[in-house]
Design a protein around this motif. Sequence first.
Motif, PDB file in Angstrom:
ATOM      1  N   LEU A  66      59.304   6.817  61.496  1.00 58.26           N
ATOM      2  CA  LEU A  66      57.902   6.826  61.899  1.00 58.26           C
ATOM      3  C   LEU A  66      57.058   5.829  61.111  1.00 58.26           C
ATOM      4  O   LEU A  66      57.112   5.789  59.879  1.00 58.26           O
ATOM      5  CB  LEU A  66      57.325   8.232  61.741  1.00 58.26           C
ATOM      6  CG  LEU A  66      55.915   8.446  62.287  1.00 58.26           C
ATOM      7  CD1 LEU A  66      55.808   9.788  62.997  1.00 58.26           C
ATOM      8  CD2 LEU A  66      54.882   8.372  61.173  1.00 58.26           C
ATOM      9  N   PRO A  68      53.227   5.071  60.432  1.00 57.84           N
ATOM     10  CA  PRO A  68      51.869   5.591  60.614  1.00 57.84           C
ATOM     11  C   PRO A  68      50.947   4.535  61.214  1.00 57.84           C
ATOM     12  O   PRO A  68      51.143   3.329  61.020  1.00 57.84           O
ATOM     13  CB  PRO A  68      51.437   5.951  59.183  1.00 57.84           C
ATOM     14  CG  PRO A  68      52.711   6.081  58.410  1.00 57.84           C
ATOM     15  CD  PRO A  68      53.661   5.114  59.022  1.00 57.84           C
ATOM     16  N   SER A  69      49.956   4.985  61.934  1.00 58.33           N
ATOM     17  CA  SER A  69      49.048   4.054  62.610  1.00 58.33           C
ATOM     18  C   SER A  69      48.312   3.158  61.622  1.00 58.33           C
ATOM     19  O   SER A  69      47.927   2.040  61.959  1.00 58.33           O
ATOM     20  CB  SER A  69      48.047   4.836  63.451  1.00 58.33           C
ATOM     21  OG  SER A  69      47.292   5.719  62.634  1.00 58.33           O
ATOM     22  N   SER A  93      51.232  10.324  55.863  1.00 57.44           N
ATOM     23  CA  SER A  93      52.116   9.640  56.821  1.00 57.44           C
ATOM     24  C   SER A  93      52.373  10.456  58.076  1.00 57.44           C
ATOM     25  O   SER A  93      52.688   9.898  59.132  1.00 57.44           O
ATOM     26  CB  SER A  93      53.457   9.321  56.156  1.00 57.44           C
ATOM     27  OG  SER A  93      53.288   8.449  55.060  1.00 57.44           O
ATOM     28  N   ARG A  96      48.571  13.308  60.947  1.00 55.54           N
ATOM     29  CA  ARG A  96      47.928  12.987  62.224  1.00 55.54           C
ATOM     30  C   ARG A  96      48.891  13.215  63.386  1.00 55.54           C
ATOM     31  O   ARG A  96      48.512  13.753  64.430  1.00 55.54           O
ATOM     32  CB  ARG A  96      47.442  11.545  62.220  1.00 55.54           C
ATOM     33  CG  ARG A  96      46.275  11.278  61.267  1.00 55.54           C
ATOM     34  CD  ARG A  96      45.831   9.833  61.384  1.00 55.54           C
ATOM     35  NE  ARG A  96      44.750   9.515  60.452  1.00 55.54           N
ATOM     36  CZ  ARG A  96      44.218   8.302  60.314  1.00 55.54           C
ATOM     37  NH1 ARG A  96      44.674   7.288  61.057  1.00 55.54           N
ATOM     38  NH2 ARG A  96      43.251   8.093  59.448  1.00 55.54           N
ATOM     39  N   ALA A  97      50.124  12.794  63.212  1.00 51.58           N
ATOM     40  CA  ALA A  97      51.121  12.993  64.264  1.00 51.58           C
ATOM     41  C   ALA A  97      51.404  14.475  64.464  1.00 51.58           C
ATOM     42  O   ALA A  97      51.559  14.946  65.589  1.00 51.58           O
ATOM     43  CB  ALA A  97      52.402  12.241  63.922  1.00 51.58           C
ATOM     44  N   ARG A 101      50.744  14.731  68.100  1.00 51.77           N
ATOM     45  CA  ARG A 101      51.816  13.920  68.683  1.00 51.77           C
ATOM     46  C   ARG A 101      53.174  14.502  68.296  1.00 51.77           C
ATOM     47  O   ARG A 101      53.963  13.873  67.588  1.00 51.77           O
ATOM     48  CB  ARG A 101      51.670  12.452  68.253  1.00 51.77           C
ATOM     49  CG  ARG A 101      50.573  11.720  69.009  1.00 51.77           C
ATOM     50  CD  ARG A 101      50.490  10.254  68.648  1.00 51.77           C
ATOM     51  NE  ARG A 101      49.931  10.064  67.318  1.00 51.77           N
ATOM     52  CZ  ARG A 101      48.629  10.038  67.037  1.00 51.77           C
ATOM     53  NH1 ARG A 101      47.747  10.181  68.009  1.00 51.77           N
ATOM     54  NH2 ARG A 101      48.204   9.869  65.801  1.00 51.77           N
ATOM     55  N   TYR A 149      55.773  11.685  66.709  1.00 52.35           N
ATOM     56  CA  TYR A 149      55.805  10.270  67.074  1.00 52.35           C
ATOM     57  C   TYR A 149      54.449   9.628  66.815  1.00 52.35           C
ATOM     58  O   TYR A 149      53.420  10.293  66.691  1.00 52.35           O
ATOM     59  CB  TYR A 149      56.226  10.096  68.536  1.00 52.35           C
ATOM     60  CG  TYR A 149      55.192  10.510  69.563  1.00 52.35           C
ATOM     61  CD1 TYR A 149      54.385   9.562  70.202  1.00 52.35           C
ATOM     62  CD2 TYR A 149      55.021  11.848  69.919  1.00 52.35           C
ATOM     63  CE1 TYR A 149      53.450   9.937  71.153  1.00 52.35           C
ATOM     64  CE2 TYR A 149      54.089  12.228  70.865  1.00 52.35           C
ATOM     65  CZ  TYR A 149      53.303  11.269  71.475  1.00 52.35           C
ATOM     66  OH  TYR A 149      52.373  11.645  72.409  1.00 52.35           O
ATOM     67  N   GLU A 150      54.474   8.308  66.744  1.00 48.10           N
ATOM     68  CA  GLU A 150      53.262   7.523  66.498  1.00 48.10           C
ATOM     69  C   GLU A 150      53.318   6.215  67.272  1.00 48.10           C
ATOM     70  O   GLU A 150      54.393   5.737  67.640  1.00 48.10           O
ATOM     71  CB  GLU A 150      53.098   7.204  65.011  1.00 48.10           C
ATOM     72  CG  GLU A 150      52.328   8.236  64.208  1.00 48.10           C
ATOM     73  CD  GLU A 150      50.826   8.233  64.509  1.00 48.10           C
ATOM     74  OE1 GLU A 150      50.410   7.548  65.477  1.00 48.10           O
ATOM     75  OE2 GLU A 150      50.088   8.919  63.799  1.00 48.10           O
ATOM     76  N   TRP A 152      51.994   2.188  66.909  1.00 45.26           N
ATOM     77  CA  TRP A 152      51.556   1.236  65.875  1.00 45.26           C
ATOM     78  C   TRP A 152      51.595  -0.178  66.426  1.00 45.26           C
ATOM     79  O   TRP A 152      52.482  -0.534  67.216  1.00 45.26           O
ATOM     80  CB  TRP A 152      52.468   1.306  64.650  1.00 45.26           C
ATOM     81  CG  TRP A 152      52.082   0.355  63.555  1.00 45.26           C
ATOM     82  CD1 TRP A 152      51.250   0.598  62.501  1.00 45.26           C
ATOM     83  CD2 TRP A 152      52.531  -1.001  63.393  1.00 45.26           C
ATOM     84  NE1 TRP A 152      51.138  -0.507  61.707  1.00 45.26           N
ATOM     85  CE2 TRP A 152      51.900  -1.507  62.228  1.00 45.26           C
ATOM     86  CE3 TRP A 152      53.372  -1.847  64.122  1.00 45.26           C
ATOM     87  CZ2 TRP A 152      52.107  -2.818  61.784  1.00 45.26           C
ATOM     88  CZ3 TRP A 152      53.572  -3.160  63.683  1.00 45.26           C
ATOM     89  CH2 TRP A 152      52.943  -3.619  62.521  1.00 45.26           C
ATOM     90  N   TRP A 163      52.583  -2.046  71.812  1.00 43.61           N
ATOM     91  CA  TRP A 163      52.608  -0.969  70.842  1.00 43.61           C
ATOM     92  C   TRP A 163      54.055  -0.655  70.457  1.00 43.61           C
ATOM     93  O   TRP A 163      54.946  -0.627  71.312  1.00 43.61           O
ATOM     94  CB  TRP A 163      51.951   0.286  71.409  1.00 43.61           C
ATOM     95  CG  TRP A 163      50.468   0.174  71.569  1.00 43.61           C
ATOM     96  CD1 TRP A 163      49.773  -0.206  72.677  1.00 43.61           C
ATOM     97  CD2 TRP A 163      49.487   0.461  70.565  1.00 43.61           C
ATOM     98  NE1 TRP A 163      48.424  -0.183  72.438  1.00 43.61           N
ATOM     99  CE2 TRP A 163      48.215   0.227  71.144  1.00 43.61           C
ATOM    100  CE3 TRP A 163      49.556   0.890  69.240  1.00 43.61           C
ATOM    101  CZ2 TRP A 163      47.023   0.403  70.447  1.00 43.61           C
ATOM    102  CZ3 TRP A 163      48.368   1.078  68.540  1.00 43.61           C
ATOM    103  CH2 TRP A 163      47.122   0.831  69.140  1.00 43.61           C
TER     104      TRP A 163
END
Length: 246
Positions: A66, A68-69, A93, A96-97, A101, A149-150, A152, A163
């Motif tokens: 993963l 991170p954004s 890290s 947020r997901a 997500r 998932y993310e 980026w 993306w």
Amino acid sequence: MCGRYATTRTAQRLTDDFSADLAVAEDAISADFNMAPTKQAPLVIARAAADSSAVTRELLTAKWGLVPSWAKDPSIGNRMINARSETVDEKPSFKRAFAKRRAVVPLDGFYEWYQGPDTGSGKPPKQPFFITGHTPDGGGEGLGVAGLYEFWKPKDGGDAVEWLVTFTILTTAAEGEDGRLHDRAPWLVAPEHLDAWLDPAPHGKDELFALLHPATPGRLQAWPVSTAVNNVRNNGPELLKPLAAE
């Protein structure tokens, strides 16, 4: 959980098993008996439509590890292949997901390496095991593992840059024989809990983890396999074959 697994179901089988819409070309999904970090792997997610509250399940592919954004460099994903469930809602890290997500990682089983006891004649080699919902003769079912998932892309990439979709696998403390092989194990998502786990709306940590169960003895089987799996370049059904059957 270690950093290898096997995923062999076709795109058609996965869309059927997870009642998902195929969001990539069918040939983007193929069997991989030695899935390793940084590879593209099948992933099931749920996304809310922009113009309604409807949520649809999608089968796509994502890079394992993963990113991170907020990351400046996507190489950070190389060390983000697993996320500890005990701290997933706290770590920058992953939090947020974890909030919106959540994903399911389809796999047949995963590999762990057992370090035998030191007998005084030198450190014994590690023995790989395959841990799976299948039986050695090919019966049983595939697994759905809890993941995040993310999306980026570089901040200066502009609209022309696609993306990057990445994912991680959630782990918990292993029990019983799984604990003998490794102290961590993935969380499994039962079919009846797919909607609740994938729901992109926020949910409490305790509520979410009540939907999962660890990959423990009684649910899964484990058998020793060839050390050929140690080399990521080796990739074929022979990697899943129990040593006793050779």
